[in-house]
Each structure stands twice: as C-alpha cells, then as structure tokens.
Write a protein that holds these residues in place. Structure first.
Motif, PDB file in Angstrom:
ATOM      1  N   THR A   1       0.816  -1.213   0.000  1.00 30.96           N
ATOM      2  CA  THR A   1       0.000   0.000   0.000  1.00 30.96           C
ATOM      3  C   THR A   1       0.850   1.264   0.000  1.00 30.96           C
ATOM      4  O   THR A   1       1.924   1.312   0.598  1.00 30.96           O
ATOM      5  CB  THR A   1      -0.919   0.038   1.237  1.00 30.96           C
ATOM      6  OG1 THR A   1      -0.115  -0.146   2.418  1.00 30.96           O
ATOM      7  CG2 THR A   1      -1.962  -1.053   1.186  1.00 30.96           C
TER       8      THR A   1
ATOM      9  N   ALA B   1      -3.388   4.784   1.489  1.00 25.01           N
ATOM     10  CA  ALA B   1      -4.081   3.514   1.727  1.00 25.01           C
ATOM     11  C   ALA B   1      -3.628   2.875   3.031  1.00 25.01           C
ATOM     12  O   ALA B   1      -4.427   2.243   3.733  1.00 25.01           O
ATOM     13  CB  ALA B   1      -3.846   2.566   0.556  1.00 25.01           C
TER      14      ALA B   1
ATOM     15  N   LEU C   1      -9.680   5.541  -3.204  1.00 17.67           N
ATOM     16  CA  LEU C   1      -9.454   4.264  -2.518  1.00 17.67           C
ATOM     17  C   LEU C   1     -10.547   3.250  -2.832  1.00 17.67           C
ATOM     18  O   LEU C   1     -10.359   2.044  -2.659  1.00 17.67           O
ATOM     19  CB  LEU C   1      -9.392   4.480  -0.997  1.00 17.67           C
ATOM     20  CG  LEU C   1      -8.192   5.260  -0.461  1.00 17.67           C
ATOM     21  CD1 LEU C   1      -8.365   5.538   1.027  1.00 17.67           C
ATOM     22  CD2 LEU C   1      -6.884   4.505  -0.705  1.00 17.67           C
TER      23      LEU C   1
ATOM     24  N   ILE D   1     -12.804  -0.239   1.460  1.00 20.04           N
ATOM     25  CA  ILE D   1     -11.955  -0.904   2.448  1.00 20.04           C
ATOM     26  C   ILE D   1     -12.784  -2.026   3.065  1.00 20.04           C
ATOM     27  O   ILE D   1     -13.908  -1.799   3.518  1.00 20.04           O
ATOM     28  CB  ILE D   1     -11.490   0.065   3.559  1.00 20.04           C
ATOM     29  CG1 ILE D   1     -10.748   1.250   2.964  1.00 20.04           C
ATOM     30  CG2 ILE D   1     -10.602  -0.677   4.562  1.00 20.04           C
ATOM     31  CD1 ILE D   1     -10.437   2.334   3.982  1.00 20.04           C
TER      32      ILE D   1
ATOM     33  N   VAL E   1      -7.693  -2.987   0.823  1.00 21.24           N
ATOM     34  CA  VAL E   1      -8.237  -1.747   0.289  1.00 21.24           C
ATOM     35  C   VAL E   1      -8.373  -1.900  -1.222  1.00 21.24           C
ATOM     36  O   VAL E   1      -7.554  -2.565  -1.862  1.00 21.24           O
ATOM     37  CB  VAL E   1      -7.325  -0.553   0.656  1.00 21.24           C
ATOM     38  CG1 VAL E   1      -5.918  -0.749   0.123  1.00 21.24           C
ATOM     39  CG2 VAL E   1      -7.904   0.755   0.174  1.00 21.24           C
TER      40      VAL E   1
ATOM     41  N   GLU F   1      -8.020   0.162  -3.840  1.00 22.40           N
ATOM     42  CA  GLU F   1      -6.925   0.701  -4.657  1.00 22.40           C
ATOM     43  C   GLU F   1      -5.735   1.010  -3.739  1.00 22.40           C
ATOM     44  O   GLU F   1      -5.615   2.118  -3.225  1.00 22.40           O
ATOM     45  CB  GLU F   1      -7.365   1.957  -5.404  1.00 22.40           C
ATOM     46  CG  GLU F   1      -8.404   1.710  -6.485  1.00 22.40           C
ATOM     47  CD  GLU F   1      -7.849   0.923  -7.661  1.00 22.40           C
ATOM     48  OE1 GLU F   1      -6.610   0.855  -7.815  1.00 22.40           O
ATOM     49  OE2 GLU F   1      -8.663   0.366  -8.422  1.00 22.40           O
TER      50      GLU F   1
ATOM     51  N   ALA G   1      -3.622   4.258  -4.474  1.00 21.16           N
ATOM     52  CA  ALA G   1      -4.296   5.551  -4.649  1.00 21.16           C
ATOM     53  C   ALA G   1      -3.517   6.639  -3.912  1.00 21.16           C
ATOM     54  O   ALA G   1      -2.890   6.384  -2.876  1.00 21.16           O
ATOM     55  CB  ALA G   1      -5.724   5.466  -4.129  1.00 21.16           C
TER      56      ALA G   1
ATOM     57  N   GLY H   1      -9.856  10.518   0.321  1.00 19.19           N
ATOM     58  CA  GLY H   1      -9.365   9.278  -0.274  1.00 19.19           C
ATOM     59  C   GLY H   1     -10.460   8.234  -0.334  1.00 19.19           C
ATOM     60  O   GLY H   1     -10.638   7.542  -1.342  1.00 19.19           O
ATOM     61  N   LEU H   2     -11.209   8.103   0.763  1.00 19.51           N
ATOM     62  CA  LEU H   2     -12.340   7.176   0.771  1.00 19.51           C
ATOM     63  C   LEU H   2     -13.508   7.762   0.005  1.00 19.51           C
ATOM     64  O   LEU H   2     -14.225   7.042  -0.703  1.00 19.51           O
ATOM     65  CB  LEU H   2     -12.751   6.865   2.215  1.00 19.51           C
ATOM     66  CG  LEU H   2     -13.886   5.858   2.409  1.00 19.51           C
ATOM     67  CD1 LEU H   2     -13.570   4.533   1.731  1.00 19.51           C
ATOM     68  CD2 LEU H   2     -14.149   5.640   3.896  1.00 19.51           C
TER      69      LEU H   2
END
Length: 290
Positions: free
Chosen positions: A34, A38, A72, A75, A89, A91, A94, A108-109
């Motif tokens: 990651t 991430a 992302l 998750i 996760v 991606e 990311a 990100g999420l």
C-alpha cells in the motif's frame, strides 16, 4: 505484541476497549504494497475491526465494508471473536495531495458512500446494518454506525503513524460505549476527558499501552478489567476452500475450463496467496464429481 484490553466501569454502565495494532497494520499493508494514503486508511479500519471483533461471542465474526466515491474505492475488514483480523483496500496505490500537512483519508475514501457492518452471530441469517459515511475518517463513521444502527452511544478513536520510509511505527485505538441505563454525569466526564487527550498516535509513540489509554480515559472513574487478548493477522483461505469453490461450478463449468487447457490462478484478496490449478487438477476435480 499487538493486543487489546476490555474493561467495564464499576458503577456506571460504560464499557471500553483499547488496542495496539502496529504489527497487524504493518503486515497487512506489506502484503498489499500500500501507498501512504491507503496504509493509514486501511490501518484505521483494521483497528476498528479489532475493537468490534472483541465485542462478539466465541465463534462469531464481523465484516466492515467502507465504500465511497474516492480513489481508494473501498476498504474491507473481517474480524473474529478470537482477535484474528484481516483486510484490504480497493486501490492500494491511490494517492492524493496532503491536506493541512496530513494524509487526506476522508477524500481518499470519498465523502459520499456507505458503511456496511455484517455480523455472523451463528444464527440462520447474518445481521447487517448500513449507514451513510459520516466523515469518511473511519473512527467517526464507526461511532455513527453504533448510534444510528445499534442505538448505542459510542466514542471511537483510531490512529496510524506513518514514518517517512513507509513503515507504521504506531497504530491502535479505543472504543467507549454507554449502555442503558445511561449515567449522564459519567458520560459527560468521559467526553471531557476524551477531548483533553492528545492524539492516539502521539500517546502510542510516547510508549503508552492500551492499559495506559484506558487509565487516562477513566481517570476518576472506578473500573475493572474483563480481559486481555492478542490481536494478529490470519487469513481464512486455503487450497481446499478454493477447490470447494471450483466444485461449486458444477461439472459443465469445470469441463469448460478444461476445454481451454489453461491453468487456473486464484489470488486471495486478503493475504495475496496464489493458488494454481493446472489441467490435471481440474481433471481430478471433474472425476471426483462423477
């Protein structure tokens, strides 16, 4: 060693858990290679899963799915009652620009999305609860889930500290819940003490243990310890489970794979273990069906 401590107040109906998950987060993120964004997001979710898993009875499991409109994507975390946790996760590579000097987990999420919690309580059907993402910072989303879906006033704190070389040097968190009948005076006191605390990562990096975190949270509030349990990564996949999945394709499905004369490669999403089935393996599976 990663571990978790669970306590309960002696007079008010308040239960709390605190954990350190540094080794768990490092192992999972290493397996998935990651990037920093991430790592922190997945690390927080793994801590949340560990805390929620500790609320279950023996043999029960909980799965968390954070799914948003950010890079992302999603998750996924699974936790068992015995302290076993795993996750991944969507991606892992990311990336986003820093926000106020920090990794931007919320964007990100993604600000728009859902948190789904699925509990296998060993009944006919699993329990499933879904809420909208509240802040997309993971901890606040879990607290919002408890309030909205289970009607349990809760406070959740999660932290992951990432070193410049990408290694996680501190990870962990806490969960506090007020059970009925609620003692408003104690709840107000806990809220004030939570507000005075430094960040979780700051406390863990200074050497504070889960016991220390709980002592700070419950300062002036009598409590006793219920248990201490180890937390560790372990995957539930195996070659036998993949074989069962191939059996579920049925004879025609396996024969279709054999017609291509290609080997089948299956990679576990949680641990990245590779399982290879060549034509001879598929022929054996077909034969077992007959």
């Amino acid at each position: 060693m990663d571990y978790l401590v669970r306590v309960i107040s002696e007079e008010a109906n308040v239960r709390a858990l605190a954990c350190v998950t540094t080794n768990l987060v490092n192992e999972v993120c290493l397996r998935h290679d990651t990037y920093p964004l991430a790592t922190v997001a997945l690390g927080r979710a793994l801590g949340g899963g560990a805390l929620m898993g500790a609320l279950l009875k023996t043999g029960q499991t909980v799965a968390l799915k954070f799914e948003g409109n950010g890079p992302l994507k999603k998750i996924i975390v699974e936790a068992e009652s015995n302290g076993v946790v795993r996750g991944y996760v969507g991606e892992p590579k990311a990336d986003l620009p820093l926000k106020d000097g920090k990794l931007d987990v919320a964007n990100g999420l993604g600000r728009s999305g859902f948190l789904t919690v699925t509990k296998d309580l060993r009944m006919k059907e699993p329990y499933k609860g879904t809420v909208q993402l509240y802040t997309s910072e993971i901890a606040e989303d879990l607290a919002f889930y408890f309030i909205e879906s289970e009607q349990i006033p809760s406070a959740v704190g999660l932290g992951v500290y990432l070193e410049p070389d990408g290694r996680v040097s501190a990870a962990g968190g806490f969960l506090i819940q007020s059970l009925p009948p609620s003692n408003e005076e104690i709840v107000d006191k806990l809220i004030k003490q939570i507000g005075k605390l430094p960040s979780i990562t700051e406390l863990l990096r200074s050497g504070k243990t889960p016991e220390d975190l709980l002592a700070l949270l419950f300062e002036g509030i009598p409590y006793h310890t219920l248990e201490k349990r180890a937390i560790a990564f372990r995957c539930s996949c195996s070659r036998e489970r993949v074989e069962r999945a191939l059996f579920s394709l049925g004879k025609k499905g396996v024969e279709s794979l054999l017609a291509d004369r290609q080997k089948i490669e299956v990679t576990c999403e949680f641990c990245r273990e590779h399982y290879v089935f060549d034509p001879e393996d598929l022929t054996w599976i077909r034969g077992e069906m007959q």
